[in-house]
Design a protein around this motif. Structure first.
Motif, PDB file in Angstrom:
ATOM      1  N   ASP A  31       0.830  -1.209   0.000  1.00  0.00           N
ATOM      2  CA  ASP A  31       0.000   0.000   0.000  1.00  0.00           C
ATOM      3  C   ASP A  31       0.864   1.258   0.000  1.00  0.00           C
ATOM      4  N   TYR A  33       1.404   3.624   2.100  1.00  0.00           N
ATOM      5  CA  TYR A  33       2.223   3.977   3.267  1.00  0.00           C
ATOM      6  C   TYR A  33       3.525   3.180   3.276  1.00  0.00           C
ATOM      7  N   MET A  90      -4.134   9.894   4.639  1.00  0.00           N
ATOM      8  CA  MET A  90      -4.982   9.662   5.806  1.00  0.00           C
ATOM      9  C   MET A  90      -6.263  10.471   5.695  1.00  0.00           C
ATOM     10  N   ASN A  93      -8.847   9.084   3.689  1.00  0.00           N
ATOM     11  CA  ASN A  93      -9.349   7.821   4.214  1.00  0.00           C
ATOM     12  C   ASN A  93      -8.859   6.605   3.442  1.00  0.00           C
ATOM     13  N   ILE A  94      -7.644   6.659   2.978  1.00  0.00           N
ATOM     14  CA  ILE A  94      -7.052   5.477   2.370  1.00  0.00           C
ATOM     15  C   ILE A  94      -6.567   4.587   3.505  1.00  0.00           C
ATOM     16  N   GLN A  95      -7.160   3.407   3.617  1.00  0.00           N
ATOM     17  CA  GLN A  95      -6.820   2.539   4.753  1.00  0.00           C
ATOM     18  C   GLN A  95      -5.487   1.836   4.527  1.00  0.00           C
ATOM     19  N   PRO A  96      -4.653   1.769   5.568  1.00  0.00           N
ATOM     20  CA  PRO A  96      -3.410   1.020   5.418  1.00  0.00           C
ATOM     21  C   PRO A  96      -3.656  -0.479   5.302  1.00  0.00           C
ATOM     22  N   TRP A  97      -2.820  -1.123   4.513  1.00  0.00           N
ATOM     23  CA  TRP A  97      -2.900  -2.569   4.328  1.00  0.00           C
ATOM     24  C   TRP A  97      -2.467  -3.250   5.619  1.00  0.00           C
ATOM     25  N   THR A  98      -3.220  -4.259   6.060  1.00  0.00           N
ATOM     26  CA  THR A  98      -2.796  -5.012   7.243  1.00  0.00           C
ATOM     27  C   THR A  98      -2.689  -6.481   6.904  1.00  0.00           C
TER      28      THR A  98
ATOM     29  N   THR C 142       0.152  10.420  14.720  1.00  0.00           N
ATOM     30  CA  THR C 142      -0.201   9.085  14.254  1.00  0.00           C
ATOM     31  C   THR C 142       0.964   8.557  13.437  1.00  0.00           C
ATOM     32  N   HIS C 144       2.677   5.460  11.196  1.00  0.00           N
ATOM     33  CA  HIS C 144       2.509   4.209  10.466  1.00  0.00           C
ATOM     34  C   HIS C 144       3.804   3.419  10.600  1.00  0.00           C
TER      35      HIS C 144
END
Lengths: 100, 94, 177
Positions: A31, A33, A90, A93-98, C142, C144
């Motif tokens: 992703d 990030y 952020m 609202n781009i969600q980080p890959w988990t 925040t 990451h």
């Protein structure tokens, strides 16, 4: 003299290797990030290695200072733009890959 | 002409070429802009290597300008294009 | 802000006149590095340096920006080492065959005062191994991270302590070192 030159060559090789792995990370990571991690850290360290390697090879203080100046400029710039890109992602609202 | 430095510069150029894949794939505009940032850093490194390899110190000044311009491009892109103008919650004092 | 009076005894440049002189010589050095040894370049150089000094005093007055030389001596090796480790870390994760990522978001509350210290802190987080500052709301950062199992908190606290020492702020996390 030659010892310094060879040390510089080793640093240059390390720098090129860092750049290569930064690009591999940019292509492989899942992703935005984690790609930013790859880009900012690997490239800055790579440029740092190249700067110090060339400084060892040049043997001139004026050139060394100028090289370090260029590196500092790139450092400040890329950490600031890295933070800006992450913050805008952020806010969008781009969600980080988990893992899960 | 120093072949070692030219060779290293060539590898970095190939790295830039590989970065084009990320531009093609995207998916967001920011991913593409990150590749532009990679071009900037890599370009600076190539210029530095060539300045020693070709023994031409003028290339150092070009690298300096290159670093400045690549940064400005990224910052302008984030502030004006990707973020939109009215959505900012608080300012980032640069 | 006023309570954060300088705690460093070895801060040699607290007087405003000294500060101005220091900045003037720094900018002159910068000009010399960029323009080279040609003497005629100082026709433009001296006005430019004077202008830069005045502008920097207006934008970041010496009462607000203090940098301790001793703090800098400690900070530079710390920073070089950490960013090198960060590069190695990314290289390992990028080049390994298995997927080594375990990314996630972590929130951290900083005790650094608002202003240059906090901005500097947020920007250096991105160069530490495995961390990237994603957002800053007041004193909430925040972060990451590439790997949630890294000791992120300890790393960040150490960075915070070093930044506080660099910027002459009576340090918030000294007992952690």
């Amino acid at each position: 003299m030659t010892i310094l030159y060879n040390c510089g060559t080793v640093l240059l090789m390390a720098g090129v290797l860092f750049f290569l792995s930064g690009t591999v990370g940019l292509l492989r990571f899942p992703d935005i990030y984690s790609r930013l991690h790859a880009l900012t850290k690997a490239d800055n360290v790579g440029l740092g290695c190249i700067v110090f390697g060339l400084a060892l090879q040049s043997g001139s203080i004026a050139v060394t200072i100028k090289l370090i100046l260029i590196w500092l400029l790139v450092l400040i710039a890329s950490s600031a733009s890295c933070h800006l890109i992450a913050r805008s992602a952020m806010q969008k609202n781009i969600q980080p890959w988990t893992r899960s | 002409m120093n072949w070692l430095h030219t060779f290293f510069a060539l590898i970095l150029l190939l790295t830039i070429g590989a970065g084009v894949i990320r531009i093609l794939k995207g998916p967001t505009a920011a991913d593409r802009m990150m590749t532009a940032q990679l071009f900037g850093t890599c370009g600076v490194a190539i210029l530095l290597l060539l300045s020693t390899g070709m023994n031409n110190l003028v290339l150092l000044d070009i690298a300096l300008v290159f670093a400045l311009l690549a940064t400005l491009a990224t910052l302008t892109f984030i502030r004006r294009t990707w973020q939109g103008s009215g959505k900012r919650k608080h300012d980032y004092p640069l | 802000m006023q309570n954060n009076s300088c705690s460093c005894k070895n801060n040699i440049c607290s007087h405003p006149v000294q500060q101005t002189l220091l900045r003037f010589s720094l900018f002159s050095f910068l000009w010399y590095t960029l323009a080279g040894p040609d003497k005629t370049s100082w026709i433009i150089g001296i006005p430019a340096v004077a202008f830069a000094t005045v502008l920097s005093q207006m934008l970041a007055p010496s009462s607000r920006l203090r940098i301790s030389p001793v703090g800098a001596l400690h900070f530079i090796p710390f920073f070089l080492r950490q960013s090198f480790l960060g590069g190695i870390d990314v290289m390992r994760r990028a080049l390994s065959f298995r997927q080594l990522l375990n990314p996630g978001l972590v929130s951290y509350t900083t005790q650094l005062p608002e202003g240059s210290a906090r901005i500097f802190f947020v920007n250096t987080i991105s160069l530490l191994p495995g961390t990237l500052s994603a957002e800053l709301h007041g004193n909430q950062v925040t972060i990451h991270t590439l790997d949630l199992s890294l000791s992120i908190w300890a790393n960040i606290q150490r960075l915070e302590y070093h930044v506080a020492a660099l910027m002459c702020i009576s340090s918030p996390g000294k007992e952690n070192i």
